[in-house]
Motif scaffolding. Structure first.
Motif, PDB file in Angstrom:
ATOM      1  N   HIS A 104       0.845  -1.201   0.000  1.00  0.00           N
ATOM      2  CA  HIS A 104       0.000   0.000   0.000  1.00  0.00           C
ATOM      3  C   HIS A 104       0.873   1.241   0.000  1.00  0.00           C
ATOM      4  CE1 HIS A 104       1.094  -0.591   4.210  1.00  0.00           C
ATOM      5  NE2 HIS A 104       0.831   0.692   4.415  1.00  0.00           N
ATOM      6  N   THR A 131      10.392  -4.811   6.089  1.00  0.00           N
ATOM      7  CA  THR A 131       9.489  -3.990   5.285  1.00  0.00           C
ATOM      8  C   THR A 131       9.989  -3.997   3.841  1.00  0.00           C
ATOM      9  OG1 THR A 131       9.042  -2.599   7.200  1.00  0.00           O
ATOM     10  CG2 THR A 131       8.415  -1.703   5.063  1.00  0.00           C
ATOM     11  N   ARG A 267       6.898  -6.261  18.084  1.00  0.00           N
ATOM     12  CA  ARG A 267       7.448  -5.400  17.021  1.00  0.00           C
ATOM     13  C   ARG A 267       6.789  -4.039  17.222  1.00  0.00           C
ATOM     14  NH1 ARG A 267       6.377  -3.649  11.700  1.00  0.00           N
ATOM     15  NH2 ARG A 267       8.157  -3.743  10.255  1.00  0.00           N
ATOM     16  N   ARG A 271       5.858   6.039  14.377  1.00  0.00           N
ATOM     17  CA  ARG A 271       5.602   6.456  12.992  1.00  0.00           C
ATOM     18  C   ARG A 271       5.180   7.925  12.922  1.00  0.00           C
ATOM     19  NH1 ARG A 271       1.000   3.723   9.232  1.00  0.00           N
ATOM     20  NH2 ARG A 271      -0.366   4.911  10.581  1.00  0.00           N
TER      21      ARG A 271
HETATM   22  C1  SIN Z   1       5.884  -1.439   8.815  1.00  0.00           C
HETATM   23  O1  SIN Z   1       5.460  -1.650   9.955  1.00  0.00           O
HETATM   24  O2  SIN Z   1       6.921  -1.957   8.416  1.00  0.00           O
HETATM   25  C2  SIN Z   1       5.111  -0.554   7.856  1.00  0.00           C
HETATM   26  C3  SIN Z   1       4.111   0.258   8.551  1.00  0.00           C
HETATM   27  C4  SIN Z   1       3.235   1.086   7.615  1.00  0.00           C
HETATM   28  O3  SIN Z   1       2.637   0.544   6.706  1.00  0.00           O
HETATM   29  O4  SIN Z   1       3.141   2.300   7.798  1.00  0.00           O
END
Ligand code: SIN
Length: 280
Positions: A104, A131, A267, A271
């Motif tokens: 996404h 990621t 985890r 953000r």
């Molecule tokens: C992640 O946790 O690696 C990605 C998180 C996100 O989609 O913002």
């Protein structure tokens, strides 16, 4: 700070920034270099940044202004501009919620979606939880001329949660203090405002329909584009280490978190998102 420099990965996107400690002041020249590198490589990885929430906000302010994230249930009390990503959350039915699973781009249902997202890894599982990032300029360039012509003037309707999405987002609470647009229309091919390069702008979690197409036809096209774009040859896969600060360009990338680890291990990342322009 010594040996400051940008070191590109041998992948279709991404570079590591060395010789910087965001707890200390940085020069205007460094800010300029960082911003050029961000636009050029689309993903910047800065290892070993032991930042508290305020220091994280100060670090990301070198790249733009903070974007207000949509689902306020994830904001951290001491610093609401920062949200957390955690595998310890559960849906109301008790099943585990893995944020970011499935490719996404962030918050594309906004009229002005965020140009960047920044994660700071606080606690990580022993293995897994990488990621993956997809370079959507490269994916666009790799389309046939016929497909480029077909999608050139198409627009998609993005909503908070597409009924076609395989991944379910956590619901917005009724009293969510942030206004969340019901839908926004964006082109399927967008032009990067800083480089002028074209990229595919798709989001299987948020695209509800493609204008002028029936739902099945639109979703079939979207699935074909997604299958093409997410080929390994267009990807950089980030393996996290504690206190990695990773910043990426939502205007020309897809990303996804992997849920392939022991979920008894936490985890947890901070953000932040940065304000962006209307896709054109
Ligand atoms: C992640 O946790 O690696 C990605 C998180 C996100 O989609 O913002």
């Amino acid at each position: 700070m010594s040996n400051f420099g940008i070191f590109p990965f041998s992948a279709p996107c991404g570079a590591e920034v060395m010789g910087i400690d965001f707890r200390k002041p940085i020069t205007k020249d460094m800010v300029k270099t960082l911003n050029s590198a961000f636009v050029r490589y689309s993903v910047l990885v800065v290892r070993d940044q032991k930042l508290n929430p305020r220091q994280m906000l100060a670090a990301v302010s070198h790249f733009g202004s903070t974007f207000e994230q949509q689902n306020k249930r994830f904001s951290i009390p001491e610093c609401p501009e920062i949200h957390y990503i955690s595998n310890q959350e559960r849906y109301p039915d008790g099943t585990r919620y893995i944020p970011g699973a499935g490719f996404h781009t962030d918050h594309s249902n906004d009229l002005l979606p965020p140009k960047a997202t920044v994660l700071l890894a606080i606690r990580l599982p022993d293995h897994g939880g990488d990621t993956q990032f997809v370079n959507m300029h490269a994916a666009y360039d790799g389309l046939t001329s016929e497909l480029k012509r077909r999608i050139a003037n198409l627009h998609a309707v993005h909503v908070y949660q597409s009924t076609h999405s395989e991944r379910k987002l956590m619901d917005l609470s009724k009293d969510n203090p942030r206004y969340v647009p019901k839908s926004s229309v964006h082109p399927l091919v967008r032009v990067h405002p800083e480089t002028g390069k074209k990229s595919l702008y798709i989001n299987p979690i948020r695209i509800h329909s493609i204008m002028g197409m029936s739902d099945p036809e639109g979703i079939e096209l979207l699935n074909d584009l997604l299958k093409h774009a997410t080929q390994t040859k267009y990807q950089y896969r980030h393996q996290w280490q504690p206190y990695d600060l990773v910043l990426w360009d939502n205007r020309c990338l897809l990303h996804k978190a992997n849920g392939d680890y022991d979920h008894n291990q936490e985890r947890f990342l901070y953000r932040v998102m940065l304000k962006g322009d209307k896709p054109v």
